[in-house]
Design an enzyme around this catalytic site. Sequence first.
Site, PDB file in Angstrom:
ATOM      1  N   HIS A   1      16.763  41.991 -98.518  1.00 55.39           N
ATOM      2  CA  HIS A   1      16.534  43.066 -99.233  1.00 55.39           C
ATOM      3  C   HIS A   1      16.970  44.579 -98.668  1.00 55.39           C
ATOM      4  CE1 HIS A   1      12.795  43.348 -96.927  1.00 55.39           C
ATOM      5  NE2 HIS A   1      12.861  44.558 -97.185  1.00 55.39           N
TER       6      HIS A   1
ATOM      7  N   ASP B   1      15.368  48.432 -98.281  1.00 59.74           N
ATOM      8  CA  ASP B   1      13.994  48.880 -98.640  1.00 59.74           C
ATOM      9  C   ASP B   1      14.414  49.824-100.062  1.00 59.74           C
ATOM     10  OD1 ASP B   1      12.748  47.632 -96.903  1.00 59.74           O
ATOM     11  OD2 ASP B   1      12.861  49.169 -95.467  1.00 59.74           O
TER      12      ASP B   1
ATOM     13  N   HIS C   1      17.809  43.489 -94.974  1.00 62.51           N
ATOM     14  CA  HIS C   1      17.119  43.100 -93.698  1.00 62.51           C
ATOM     15  C   HIS C   1      16.188  41.794 -94.092  1.00 62.51           C
ATOM     16  CE1 HIS C   1      14.777  46.283 -94.990  1.00 62.51           C
ATOM     17  NE2 HIS C   1      13.604  45.748 -94.624  1.00 62.51           N
TER      18      HIS C   1
ATOM     19  N   ARG D   1       5.617  51.610 -90.953  1.00 63.35           N
ATOM     20  CA  ARG D   1       6.960  51.904 -91.362  1.00 63.35           C
ATOM     21  C   ARG D   1       6.978  53.233 -92.224  1.00 63.35           C
ATOM     22  NH1 ARG D   1       9.463  48.305 -96.216  1.00 63.35           N
ATOM     23  NH2 ARG D   1       9.121  49.825 -97.264  1.00 63.35           N
TER      24      ARG D   1
HETATM   25  C1  SIN Z   1      10.556  45.275 -94.210  1.00 63.03           C
HETATM   26  O1  SIN Z   1      11.019  44.599 -94.912  1.00 63.03           O
HETATM   27  O2  SIN Z   1      10.558  46.316 -93.884  1.00 63.03           O
HETATM   28  C2  SIN Z   1       9.676  44.453 -92.833  1.00 63.03           C
HETATM   29  C3  SIN Z   1      10.416  43.901 -91.835  1.00 63.03           C
HETATM   30  C4  SIN Z   1       9.528  43.412 -90.643  1.00 63.03           C
HETATM   31  O3  SIN Z   1       8.205  43.308 -90.986  1.00 63.03           O
HETATM   32  O4  SIN Z   1       9.954  42.699 -89.604  1.00 63.03           O
END
Ligand code: SIN
Length: 297
Positions: free
Chosen positions: A118, A120, A273, A288
């Site tokens: 995805h 974000d 990612h 995050r």
């Molecule tokens: C995310 O999708 O922002 C999380 C990525 C992660 O936890 O490695």
Amino acid sequence: MSALATSRLVDAPSQSFEIKPFDAPLGAEIIGLDLSQPLNDDDFTRIHRAHLDHGLLVFRDQRITPQQQIDFSRRFGPLQIHVLKQFLLANHPEIFIISNVKENGQPIGLADAGKFWHSDLSYKEIPSLGSMLLAQELPEEGGDTLFASQQLAYETLPAELRQALEGKRAAHSYTARYADEVIAGVIRPTLTEAQLAEVKAVVHPVLRTHPETGRKGLFVNENFTTHILDIPEVESRQILAELFAHSARPEFIYRHQWQPHDMVFWDNRALIHLATGCPTHLRRRMHRTTIQGDVPF
Ligand code: SIN
């Protein structure tokens, strides 16, 4: 708006740091920079340029507070608050906790975030410019994050498909894979009416132009994109399956193996990612921040 236009003027001594590109299709590491110290405008400009050039930066050894992470993130633009309010850090709602840790039987963050590829917040009308993920607690095994360049994906699409996708739009929804995730055993909190109202489906171009570099990229993802508009459903399903497979080809991917105190800053306008997960008995806790971008075009 470019990040340079939104950044504050900061007068501070220059820091001596190195930008080392990875031997990978994307990404670079930043060594010797201390984000707990003020960053002057020249240093900020260097970081900003490197982020545009490499799509992802790994800031090594950042022992920074939540407020310092927020302040640095804000230099790139306003921050977005995640819809799952129960997982926002106390007194710092700009920080979304991604974690499999439970305290008093309750999850402290979203476990298994990012199990599907995805970008974000692609489900928002104004998706994210980029995200900064700071390692707080890492498992001894697993927990890697994969990043795939959607600009390379665009550039290597078969010419006929690329042409057919010009001008096409696709719908994105936060809840697109919720049911699949629950069936797969992923813990996903039931959304309240107010939360559902915050994440109504939106429409974005299938191919987008990066607002700062002008480079074109693919902008669909298996987590949030539900269908391509104005074509028969069967065709939409078949094209999306082809695009999802193409977008994650190994030659577009950088695999991040986390080191203590890494902070990774990626460009959601250029990359998708995926979190690979870790054994459930091991603890993983990440903070995050998510920076707002532009309406895709
Ligand atoms: C995310 O999708 O922002 C999380 C990525 C992660 O936890 O490695």
